[in-house]
Enzyme design. Sequence first.
Site, PDB file in Angstrom:
ATOM      1  N   SER A 142      36.912  51.360  44.082  1.00  0.00           N
ATOM      2  CA  SER A 142      37.857  50.237  43.948  1.00  0.00           C
ATOM      3  C   SER A 142      38.467  50.310  45.572  1.00  0.00           C
ATOM      4  O   SER A 142      38.381  51.195  46.289  1.00  0.00           O
ATOM      5  CB  SER A 142      39.023  50.766  42.868  1.00  0.00           C
ATOM      6  OG  SER A 142      40.071  49.909  43.192  1.00  0.00           O
ATOM      7  N   TYR A 155      45.424  56.245  39.030  1.00  0.00           N
ATOM      8  CA  TYR A 155      44.096  55.518  39.314  1.00  0.00           C
ATOM      9  C   TYR A 155      44.004  55.578  40.742  1.00  0.00           C
ATOM     10  O   TYR A 155      42.652  55.880  41.005  1.00  0.00           O
ATOM     11  CB  TYR A 155      44.565  53.833  38.901  1.00  0.00           C
ATOM     12  CG  TYR A 155      43.262  52.935  39.367  1.00  0.00           C
ATOM     13  CD1 TYR A 155      42.720  52.614  37.900  1.00  0.00           C
ATOM     14  CD2 TYR A 155      43.231  52.348  40.344  1.00  0.00           C
ATOM     15  CE1 TYR A 155      41.746  51.694  38.204  1.00  0.00           C
ATOM     16  CE2 TYR A 155      42.086  51.443  40.388  1.00  0.00           C
ATOM     17  CZ  TYR A 155      41.322  51.076  39.266  1.00  0.00           C
ATOM     18  OH  TYR A 155      40.299  50.190  39.451  1.00  0.00           O
TER      19      TYR A 155
HETATM   20  P1  NAD Z   1      37.064  46.621  31.477  1.00  0.00           P
HETATM   21  O1  NAD Z   1      38.656  46.795  30.868  1.00  0.00           O
HETATM   22  O2  NAD Z   1      36.665  45.038  31.462  1.00  0.00           O
HETATM   23  O3  NAD Z   1      36.027  47.371  31.120  1.00  0.00           O
HETATM   24  C1  NAD Z   1      36.081  48.764  31.168  1.00  0.00           C
HETATM   25  C2  NAD Z   1      34.972  49.409  30.424  1.00  0.00           C
HETATM   26  O4  NAD Z   1      35.138  50.708  30.105  1.00  0.00           O
HETATM   27  C3  NAD Z   1      34.988  48.659  28.982  1.00  0.00           C
HETATM   28  O5  NAD Z   1      33.280  48.525  28.503  1.00  0.00           O
HETATM   29  C4  NAD Z   1      35.656  49.738  28.039  1.00  0.00           C
HETATM   30  O6  NAD Z   1      35.088  50.012  26.467  1.00  0.00           O
HETATM   31  C5  NAD Z   1      34.901  51.068  28.828  1.00  0.00           C
HETATM   32  N1  NAD Z   1      35.951  52.097  28.686  1.00  0.00           N
HETATM   33  C6  NAD Z   1      37.194  52.298  28.819  1.00  0.00           C
HETATM   34  N2  NAD Z   1      37.474  53.555  28.207  1.00  0.00           N
HETATM   35  C7  NAD Z   1      36.469  54.103  27.800  1.00  0.00           C
HETATM   36  C8  NAD Z   1      36.013  55.422  27.436  1.00  0.00           C
HETATM   37  N3  NAD Z   1      36.989  56.497  26.968  1.00  0.00           N
HETATM   38  N4  NAD Z   1      34.876  56.009  27.185  1.00  0.00           N
HETATM   39  C9  NAD Z   1      33.796  54.856  27.172  1.00  0.00           C
HETATM   40  N5  NAD Z   1      34.001  53.526  27.804  1.00  0.00           N
HETATM   41  C10 NAD Z   1      35.223  53.506  27.949  1.00  0.00           C
HETATM   42  O7  NAD Z   1      37.444  46.664  32.974  1.00  0.00           O
HETATM   43  P2  NAD Z   1      36.620  46.429  34.544  1.00  0.00           P
HETATM   44  O8  NAD Z   1      37.772  45.455  35.222  1.00  0.00           O
HETATM   45  O9  NAD Z   1      35.376  45.870  34.158  1.00  0.00           O
HETATM   46  O10 NAD Z   1      36.460  47.711  35.227  1.00  0.00           O
HETATM   47  C11 NAD Z   1      35.440  48.610  35.398  1.00  0.00           C
HETATM   48  C12 NAD Z   1      35.456  49.605  36.538  1.00  0.00           C
HETATM   49  O11 NAD Z   1      35.608  48.763  37.634  1.00  0.00           O
HETATM   50  C13 NAD Z   1      36.599  50.464  36.472  1.00  0.00           C
HETATM   51  O12 NAD Z   1      36.399  51.686  36.704  1.00  0.00           O
HETATM   52  C14 NAD Z   1      37.736  49.990  37.115  1.00  0.00           C
HETATM   53  O13 NAD Z   1      38.523  50.714  37.845  1.00  0.00           O
HETATM   54  C15 NAD Z   1      36.718  49.315  38.224  1.00  0.00           C
HETATM   55  N6  NAD Z   1      37.582  48.279  39.037  1.00  0.00           N
HETATM   56  C16 NAD Z   1      37.858  46.997  38.429  1.00  0.00           C
HETATM   57  C17 NAD Z   1      38.695  46.187  39.480  1.00  0.00           C
HETATM   58  C18 NAD Z   1      39.110  44.895  38.961  1.00  0.00           C
HETATM   59  O14 NAD Z   1      39.834  44.254  39.796  1.00  0.00           O
HETATM   60  N7  NAD Z   1      38.801  44.341  37.710  1.00  0.00           N
HETATM   61  C19 NAD Z   1      38.674  46.248  40.835  1.00  0.00           C
HETATM   62  C20 NAD Z   1      38.179  47.584  41.401  1.00  0.00           C
HETATM   63  C21 NAD Z   1      37.523  48.591  40.369  1.00  0.00           C
END
Ligand code: NAD
Length: 260
Positions: A142, A155
Amino acid sequence: MLKGKTALVTGSTSGIGLAIARALAADGADLMINGFGDKAAIEKERAGLEKDFGIKARYSAADMSKPAEIADMVRAAEKEFGRLDVLVNNAGIQHVANIEDFPIEKWDAIIAINLSSSFHTIRTALPGMQKRKWGRIINIASAHGLVASAQKGAYIAAKHVLVGLTKTVAIENANNGITCNAICPGWVLTPLVQQQVDARAKAQNISVEQAKVTLVSEKQPMHEFTKPENIGALAVFLASDAAASMTGSAYSIDGGWVAQ
Ligand code: NAD
């Protein structure tokens, strides 16, 4: 480019992980998807990947906070496809609170899911990649893996360490045909961020649309969310042979967030 390769994407039932899974499948990789959610919706997604892209897709319900389930998932992917070439560590959760108020169980869960799960997938996948002299490991970190913000202590700790782990895995495997990189997205409008938008709208008594604008513009010079598909495209590139010497780096895709 990825025809004949196999990939595992953790947390790929939603958001960024789902977009990465679809991008890898569109490029020809067989896939294991993983994550929580409605059973029927996940099965629809899995079957859709096979139908839309003519690849094999399997699903693992492994919980990324449970080391034994994580190792079993990696071994199941190797067994199912005969090999695991591309590993994308994407599963993640968020909790927002000042350190003195941060619930201990939330800290433990974030460290387990956002950080330790990558150690467990990587340690299990590496021996096979080393034997075959080919592997791509992509850790979804991130902008918060590079810079901090208030109220996201767990985080930020997890994502900074994930960037560090990326470097060590890259160095240890530099001559094994294996690369390891981190992708550092800025704001992407997924369920994880929608929760923060909704909380902001409520706390500041503004509309959800206004909350989106203030959330993004507070951090990013570019006042737009990054599209999940664009992160998918970057992951495909890092998995390609063209990226063979790109290793140990953290690639920002963040509307200029960390350029400041
Ligand atoms: P999201 O909530 O849409 O997806 C998260 C995914 O992780 C889902 O499929 C959920 O089922 C899965 N998950 C959560 N806990 C779990 C567990 N214990 N076991 C198995 N699966 C699990 O979130 P997102 O925004 O798509 O995030 C995905 C990644 O991207 C994360 O690592 C997040 O930190 C990172 N990220 C997101 C952003 C943003 O702005 N959305 C920015 C930077 C980084």
